[in-house]
Design an enzyme around this catalytic site. Structure first.
Site, PDB file in Angstrom:
ATOM      1  N   TYR A  44     -32.786 -44.801  16.326  1.00 55.78           N
ATOM      2  CA  TYR A  44     -32.177 -43.524  15.925  1.00 55.78           C
ATOM      3  C   TYR A  44     -33.203 -42.400  16.083  1.00 55.78           C
ATOM      4  O   TYR A  44     -32.913 -41.347  16.655  1.00 55.78           O
ATOM      5  CB  TYR A  44     -31.716 -43.635  14.467  1.00 55.78           C
ATOM      6  CG  TYR A  44     -31.063 -42.393  13.911  1.00 55.78           C
ATOM      7  CD1 TYR A  44     -29.759 -42.049  14.277  1.00 55.78           C
ATOM      8  CD2 TYR A  44     -31.734 -41.569  13.006  1.00 55.78           C
ATOM      9  CE1 TYR A  44     -29.152 -40.908  13.755  1.00 55.78           C
ATOM     10  CE2 TYR A  44     -31.131 -40.428  12.484  1.00 55.78           C
ATOM     11  CZ  TYR A  44     -29.843 -40.110  12.853  1.00 55.78           C
ATOM     12  OH  TYR A  44     -29.246 -38.978  12.340  1.00 55.78           O
ATOM     13  N   GLY A  56     -16.462 -36.443  11.755  1.00 57.68           N
ATOM     14  CA  GLY A  56     -17.425 -37.082  10.853  1.00 57.68           C
ATOM     15  C   GLY A  56     -17.566 -36.324   9.540  1.00 57.68           C
ATOM     16  O   GLY A  56     -16.808 -35.398   9.258  1.00 57.68           O
ATOM     17  N   ASP A 106     -38.009 -50.476   0.245  1.00 61.12           N
ATOM     18  CA  ASP A 106     -37.760 -49.112  -0.211  1.00 61.12           C
ATOM     19  C   ASP A 106     -37.636 -48.129   0.935  1.00 61.12           C
ATOM     20  O   ASP A 106     -37.188 -47.007   0.746  1.00 61.12           O
ATOM     21  CB  ASP A 106     -38.953 -48.633  -1.063  1.00 61.12           C
ATOM     22  CG  ASP A 106     -38.735 -48.909  -2.545  1.00 61.12           C
ATOM     23  OD1 ASP A 106     -37.582 -49.145  -2.947  1.00 61.12           O
ATOM     24  OD2 ASP A 106     -39.729 -48.878  -3.286  1.00 61.12           O
TER      25      ASP A 106
HETATM   26  P1  NAP Z   1     -20.589 -39.308  11.077  1.00 60.80           P
HETATM   27  O1  NAP Z   1     -19.829 -39.022   9.831  1.00 60.80           O
HETATM   28  O2  NAP Z   1     -21.057 -40.710  11.301  1.00 60.80           O
HETATM   29  O3  NAP Z   1     -19.706 -38.844  12.318  1.00 60.80           O
HETATM   30  C1  NAP Z   1     -20.108 -39.139  13.620  1.00 60.80           C
HETATM   31  C2  NAP Z   1     -19.233 -38.364  14.558  1.00 60.80           C
HETATM   32  O4  NAP Z   1     -19.638 -38.652  15.893  1.00 60.80           O
HETATM   33  C3  NAP Z   1     -17.751 -38.724  14.464  1.00 60.80           C
HETATM   34  O5  NAP Z   1     -16.970 -37.579  14.605  1.00 60.80           O
HETATM   35  C4  NAP Z   1     -17.545 -39.659  15.642  1.00 60.80           C
HETATM   36  O6  NAP Z   1     -16.224 -39.654  16.164  1.00 60.80           O
HETATM   37  C5  NAP Z   1     -18.494 -39.025  16.656  1.00 60.80           C
HETATM   38  N1  NAP Z   1     -18.869 -39.998  17.680  1.00 60.80           N
HETATM   39  C6  NAP Z   1     -19.607 -41.123  17.524  1.00 60.80           C
HETATM   40  N2  NAP Z   1     -19.683 -41.796  18.703  1.00 60.80           N
HETATM   41  C7  NAP Z   1     -18.977 -41.053  19.609  1.00 60.80           C
HETATM   42  C8  NAP Z   1     -18.679 -41.206  20.976  1.00 60.80           C
HETATM   43  N3  NAP Z   1     -19.131 -42.273  21.688  1.00 60.80           N
HETATM   44  N4  NAP Z   1     -17.923 -40.279  21.590  1.00 60.80           N
HETATM   45  C9  NAP Z   1     -17.465 -39.198  20.916  1.00 60.80           C
HETATM   46  N5  NAP Z   1     -17.719 -38.979  19.608  1.00 60.80           N
HETATM   47  C10 NAP Z   1     -18.461 -39.905  18.961  1.00 60.80           C
HETATM   48  O7  NAP Z   1     -21.860 -38.366  11.195  1.00 60.80           O
HETATM   49  P2  NAP Z   1     -22.335 -37.188  10.207  1.00 60.80           P
HETATM   50  O8  NAP Z   1     -22.928 -37.846   9.016  1.00 60.80           O
HETATM   51  O9  NAP Z   1     -21.259 -36.184  10.069  1.00 60.80           O
HETATM   52  O10 NAP Z   1     -23.561 -36.581  11.029  1.00 60.80           O
HETATM   53  C11 NAP Z   1     -23.387 -35.433  11.873  1.00 60.80           C
HETATM   54  C12 NAP Z   1     -24.707 -35.122  12.541  1.00 60.80           C
HETATM   55  O11 NAP Z   1     -25.701 -34.858  11.549  1.00 60.80           O
HETATM   56  C13 NAP Z   1     -25.266 -36.277  13.392  1.00 60.80           C
HETATM   57  O12 NAP Z   1     -25.827 -35.760  14.575  1.00 60.80           O
HETATM   58  C14 NAP Z   1     -26.340 -36.884  12.515  1.00 60.80           C
HETATM   59  O13 NAP Z   1     -27.354 -37.508  13.266  1.00 60.80           O
HETATM   60  C15 NAP Z   1     -26.854 -35.667  11.778  1.00 60.80           C
HETATM   61  N6  NAP Z   1     -27.441 -35.963  10.462  1.00 60.80           N
HETATM   62  C16 NAP Z   1     -26.784 -36.760   9.574  1.00 60.80           C
HETATM   63  C17 NAP Z   1     -27.377 -37.019   8.336  1.00 60.80           C
HETATM   64  C18 NAP Z   1     -26.690 -37.914   7.327  1.00 60.80           C
HETATM   65  O14 NAP Z   1     -27.326 -38.209   6.295  1.00 60.80           O
HETATM   66  N7  NAP Z   1     -25.458 -38.354   7.552  1.00 60.80           N
HETATM   67  C19 NAP Z   1     -28.608 -36.448   8.009  1.00 60.80           C
HETATM   68  C20 NAP Z   1     -29.229 -35.615   8.941  1.00 60.80           C
HETATM   69  C21 NAP Z   1     -28.632 -35.369  10.166  1.00 60.80           C
HETATM   70  P3  NAP Z   1     -15.143 -40.753  15.640  1.00 60.80           P
HETATM   71  O15 NAP Z   1     -14.820 -40.393  14.220  1.00 60.80           O
HETATM   72  O16 NAP Z   1     -14.004 -40.598  16.548  1.00 60.80           O
HETATM   73  O17 NAP Z   1     -15.834 -42.081  15.744  1.00 60.80           O
END
Ligand code: NAP
Length: 333
Positions: A155, A30, A289
């Site tokens: 979520y 991700g 918003d």
């Molecule tokens: P992301 O880009 O959406 O990536 C999600 C990751 O989870 C991918 O590697 C995906 O693998 C994996 N995944 C999803 N479903 C899966 C499954 N069933 N089995 C195995 N792997 C699975 O997420 P991110 O933005 O990097 O976020 C990383 C963390 O930070 C998350 O926990 C998120 O909640 C947290 N976070 C994110 C934000 C934000 O703004 N994005 C803010 C605060 C916290 P594939 O690529 O193979 O699908």
């Protein structure tokens, strides 16, 4: 005259003393996983082995696949990032799917990590799961003080349960499971979908399309809400620090400071300028918003890391736009 003396192991530099650690990162493909892979290349210590897995290695919604992939590497440490993640408009449509996916993933990962006696597991919550009605700035301990914003209840509650699980596993089994809580994240390898993305990648893609098609940029909402944004490479550095150094049972926010909070309108201006877009910008005020602001306190983070320098948002956005333009064909759109 010089004497050779027996070297007490305690006098050796830390990295020689340190036992070998295997750090498994779930969600390794991700946005945050991508940033971690790049930062780890530079900052990896000799005693560390880093392994990045994604859904192709095993579907973590399935307990058997979860057990198989985690037991394959027998990690000593786990950074648990895998999650269903999406922007507000997709969350509204798919709250139930997101809730069930994240609950299954989290239950399975925690269960297996407990069984194989992982020494430290850090999972990733988000500041957006905090109560809708709170006093500002929000502090870490307010997590369960009220309902989250209705748009993302699936979520939010799935993420809040990680905090509950940390406490239960610690109490019952003595597991060193804890969470960090980043604010809104952006950077290369984000999801740039026009319908499902978070605000920054969604804007970058929209502006890219408006430039190509010579159309005005329509931004959903009034532009008034305020947000703190963290560049994914900065968060990756903080995650590495946490897995090495942070052992507090209580959660910690990872965010730019309160002074660096900006409005969506200011953000739009930066994306427009950095993309070289010259067309009109219209705010569609009929669209919701979301929460007006979610300002979090960085007091706790600053106690540990008083000198940590964040990438200025304009620089981070410039780098994200550059990545998006160069990877347009393969990016998640
Ligand atoms: P992301 O880009 O959406 O990536 C999600 C990751 O989870 C991918 O590697 C995906 O693998 C994996 N995944 C999803 N479903 C899966 C499954 N069933 N089995 C195995 N792997 C699975 O997420 P991110 O933005 O990097 O976020 C990383 C963390 O930070 C998350 O926990 C998120 O909640 C947290 N976070 C994110 C934000 C934000 O703004 N994005 C803010 C605060 C916290 P594939 O690529 O193979 O699908």
């Amino acid at each position: 005259m010089r004497f050779h003396r027996f070297v007490d192991p305690k006098d050796l530099p830390n990295f020689i003393m340190d036992e070998k650690v295997t750090i498994l990162v779930t969600g390794g493909s991700g946005m945050l996983g991508y940033a971690l892979q790049r930062v780890v290349k530079v900052e990896k210590r000799p005693n560390e082995e880093w392994i990045f897995i994604n859904s192709k290695d095993g579907d973590l919604r399935d307990i058997n696949q979860t057990r198989k992939v985690i037991e394959k590497y027998m990690p000593t440490h786990v950074l648990h990032l895998a999650s269903a993640v999406s922007g507000m408009f997709r969350n509204i449509k798919f709250n139930s799917d997101v809730l069930l996916t994240n609950q299954s993933i989290n239950t399975n990962v925690y269960q297996v990590c407990k069984d194989i006696k992982v020494k430290k597991l850090i999972s990733c919550l988000s500041t957006c799961i905090y109560p809708d009605n709170v006093t500002y700035p929000i502090t870490e301990s307010m997590l369960h003080n009220g309902a989250p914003h209705i748009t993302s209840i699936g979520y939010s509650f799935s993420k809040r349960m990680l905090d509950v699980m940390n406490r239960c596993y610690r109490m019952q089994y003595g597991c060193n499971f804890l969470s960090v809580i980043p604010t809104n994240l952006y950077g290369p390898n984000d999801n740039f979908s026009l319908e499902d993305a978070h605000v920054i990648p969604g804007l970058i893609h929209k502006v890219h399309r408006c430039k190509k098609e010579d159309t005005p940029l329509i931004v959903w909402g009034t532009g008034k809400p305020l947000r703190q944004f963290i560049f994914s490479y900065d968060l990756a550095k903080l995650m590495i620090w946490a897995i090495r150094e942070y052992n507090d049972e209580e959660n910690i926010f990872f965010s730019v400071d309160e002074d660096d909070e900006i409005s969506i309108k200011e953000l739009v201006e930066i994306v427009v300028e950095e993309s070289g877009f010259k067309g009109d910008v219209v705010f569609d005020e009929t669209k919701t918003d979301g929460q007006y602001k979610k300002t979090v306190s960085t007091a706790k983070m600053r106690q540990f890391l008083p000198d940590f320098k964040f990438t200025p948002i304009r620089e981070g956005i410039r780098e994200t736009i550059r990545w998006f333009e160069e990877n347009y064909e393969t990016a998640r759109t």
